[in-house]
Each structure stands twice: as C-alpha cells, then as structure tokens.
Write a protein that holds these residues in place. Sequence first.
Motif, PDB file in Angstrom:
ATOM      1  N   GLU A 179       0.788  -1.234   0.000  1.00  0.00           N
ATOM      2  CA  GLU A 179       0.000   0.000   0.000  1.00  0.00           C
ATOM      3  C   GLU A 179       0.824   1.291   0.000  1.00  0.00           C
ATOM      4  O   GLU A 179       0.371   2.284  -0.583  1.00  0.00           O
ATOM      5  CB  GLU A 179      -0.969  -0.009   1.175  1.00  0.00           C
ATOM      6  CG  GLU A 179      -2.185   0.859   0.924  1.00  0.00           C
ATOM      7  CD  GLU A 179      -3.381   0.412   1.733  1.00  0.00           C
ATOM      8  OE1 GLU A 179      -4.494   0.514   1.210  1.00  0.00           O
ATOM      9  OE2 GLU A 179      -3.205  -0.034   2.878  1.00  0.00           O
ATOM     10  N   PRO A 180       2.006   1.343   0.601  1.00  0.00           N
ATOM     11  CA  PRO A 180       2.721   2.625   0.578  1.00  0.00           C
ATOM     12  C   PRO A 180       3.030   3.143  -0.825  1.00  0.00           C
ATOM     13  O   PRO A 180       3.116   4.364  -1.022  1.00  0.00           O
ATOM     14  CB  PRO A 180       4.015   2.298   1.342  1.00  0.00           C
ATOM     15  CG  PRO A 180       3.643   1.192   2.263  1.00  0.00           C
ATOM     16  CD  PRO A 180       2.683   0.363   1.471  1.00  0.00           C
ATOM     17  N   ASP A 181       3.181   2.255  -1.801  1.00  0.00           N
ATOM     18  CA  ASP A 181       3.615   2.679  -3.136  1.00  0.00           C
ATOM     19  C   ASP A 181       2.578   2.452  -4.226  1.00  0.00           C
ATOM     20  O   ASP A 181       2.828   2.813  -5.389  1.00  0.00           O
ATOM     21  CB  ASP A 181       4.908   1.952  -3.519  1.00  0.00           C
ATOM     22  CG  ASP A 181       6.054   2.281  -2.585  1.00  0.00           C
ATOM     23  OD1 ASP A 181       6.243   3.467  -2.286  1.00  0.00           O
ATOM     24  OD2 ASP A 181       6.743   1.342  -2.145  1.00  0.00           O
ATOM     25  N   HIS A 182       1.433   1.857  -3.893  1.00  0.00           N
ATOM     26  CA  HIS A 182       0.468   1.500  -4.927  1.00  0.00           C
ATOM     27  C   HIS A 182      -0.960   1.701  -4.419  1.00  0.00           C
ATOM     28  O   HIS A 182      -1.198   1.741  -3.212  1.00  0.00           O
ATOM     29  CB  HIS A 182       0.661   0.037  -5.347  1.00  0.00           C
ATOM     30  CG  HIS A 182       2.048  -0.295  -5.753  1.00  0.00           C
ATOM     31  ND1 HIS A 182       2.593   0.105  -6.950  1.00  0.00           N
ATOM     32  CD2 HIS A 182       3.026  -0.997  -5.106  1.00  0.00           C
ATOM     33  CE1 HIS A 182       3.845  -0.326  -7.036  1.00  0.00           C
ATOM     34  NE2 HIS A 182       4.125  -0.996  -5.939  1.00  0.00           N
TER      35      HIS A 182
ATOM     36  N   LEU B 117       7.659  -8.122  -2.716  1.00  0.00           N
ATOM     37  CA  LEU B 117       8.055  -6.826  -3.272  1.00  0.00           C
ATOM     38  C   LEU B 117       9.161  -6.991  -4.311  1.00  0.00           C
ATOM     39  O   LEU B 117       9.159  -6.313  -5.352  1.00  0.00           O
ATOM     40  CB  LEU B 117       8.517  -5.898  -2.156  1.00  0.00           C
ATOM     41  CG  LEU B 117       7.433  -5.436  -1.171  1.00  0.00           C
ATOM     42  CD1 LEU B 117       8.064  -4.658  -0.015  1.00  0.00           C
ATOM     43  CD2 LEU B 117       6.383  -4.588  -1.877  1.00  0.00           C
TER      44      LEU B 117
ATOM     45  N   ASP C  77       8.768  -6.098  -8.305  1.00  0.00           N
ATOM     46  CA  ASP C  77       9.683  -5.172  -8.987  1.00  0.00           C
ATOM     47  C   ASP C  77      10.201  -5.783 -10.283  1.00  0.00           C
ATOM     48  O   ASP C  77      10.297  -5.103 -11.311  1.00  0.00           O
ATOM     49  CB  ASP C  77      10.854  -4.823  -8.071  1.00  0.00           C
ATOM     50  CG  ASP C  77      10.482  -3.837  -6.976  1.00  0.00           C
ATOM     51  OD1 ASP C  77       9.402  -3.228  -7.072  1.00  0.00           O
ATOM     52  OD2 ASP C  77      11.269  -3.682  -6.023  1.00  0.00           O
TER      53      ASP C  77
END
Length: 247
Positions: A24-27, A140, A144
Amino acid sequence: MLVLITNDDGYLAPGIQSLIAAMEPDHEVWMVAPDREQSGSSHKLTLSQPLRIVKLDERRYSVDGTPTDTVYMAVHHLMPRRPDLVLSGINRGPNLGDDVTYSGTVAAAMEGTVLGIPSIALSLAGFSNLDYTASCQAALQVVDWVVRDGLPAGTLLNVNIPVEAKSDDLKLRITKLGKRNYGQYVIERKDPRGRSYFWIGGDAQGSVPMNGSDIDAVAAGFVTVTPLSIDLTDTATLSKLKHWETL
C-alpha cells in the motif's frame, strides 16, 4: 500501480493483511477476497448460484465465492479500471508441485492471467508460528522484477517462501514444478443421526527427488519462483497423435 490482492484463506487471514500493508505505501491497493477459507477450490467459477458482495471499507470487499470469483468480480464489476497487477496470497502453507492443480491461491492468479493481467501467487511454506515479514519482502522483490521485465502472455508466477527465510538474506531460485506424494485415505464418521460423512485425506507424505524442482529448493531454504502456463496443451504428444486424425 493499481493492484488487486486476493487469496484463498479469506479476507481476515494475516497473510493477505500483511501483503496489503507491504504494497500500500507505493500502490493503489484493492482487496477483493473470499469471505471464508476456500483452500483447495482450484479454478472454480460459481455459475449455479448468486454471489453476494460486502463492502468492508474503501477499496476492501469480501465475496461469498471462490478465489476465481473474487478476481472476476473485481475486474468486471468493482474496480474503476483493469488492475495493473493481481497478487494472490500470502497463503498459509505451501503450494508446491502437484499442489497447484488444487490450489485456490494459484487459481486466483490464473484467473488474472486469463484476463490478460500480470499475476503472481504467493505462499509461505508453513502452518504455525508464521512471520510474514520475509514473505512480503520476497513479494516486493518479485513484483519489482515483473514490473521491470513483464511476463509473457499466458504465464503466471508461483512463489513459495520457506519459513526460515530472512528479509535481509533472501535466496531465490527459478524452478520447475516438483512431484509430491500424498496419503491416500478417506475418513468415515457418523453424524448424531447415524448417517455417514467423509473427510478426504491427502496430507503430503514426501516428494520425488528432482533436480531444479520447487519442492527441493524450498526444502533447501530458497524462495522459489516457478513460471506456470495456462496453456495445458501437451505439444509433444500433439504431434505424436496427428496420425489419429481422419480425413
């Protein structure tokens, strides 16, 4: 990215909640997951009864159906557009070798692949005292790589993380499916009215040693990434059977 996360353990499972927190922090993360455990449901799509959806929170839904149902409903009904990625898991317990033919976790990623969306199934290969920290780190990392390199059409990734994996020392292997041996038994019981009911057995009893297999690699402490194809055609046998054709 717009990311859909689902599972087969149900929306309250710690594995899916850990994965949501990691992504959630990046998407922009949407969770559409079964309202109860659906392990072993394979690639079942519910066609003979209606489905009910409960909105739990913003971008959070439960469905009283299979993992395949949740992906289908999310993509075709709930989400504002097609997601860029489907993640299924993190499952409690491994999905190795022959497990993938039964697994609801893998089936959800398969449905995403059928719909043309890059998809990854994620499983932590243990059942008790589980810490999902390393599994999230592995997720993660694989995400990536998928974002950077993409996936071929019709291909999904099946990822298994050993319970002893450490976030700061992840060792990864690209593997093929192994072969597991299962106990073959059926347990018969009686209900209070004397009628029989049955539990299907099938606990893993071991595996066939196979160089490069996901089973052997997880046992050796490696995170495994196994590419799976939704095209089940046996092309070698296809050519051998051509002489069966009639004019």
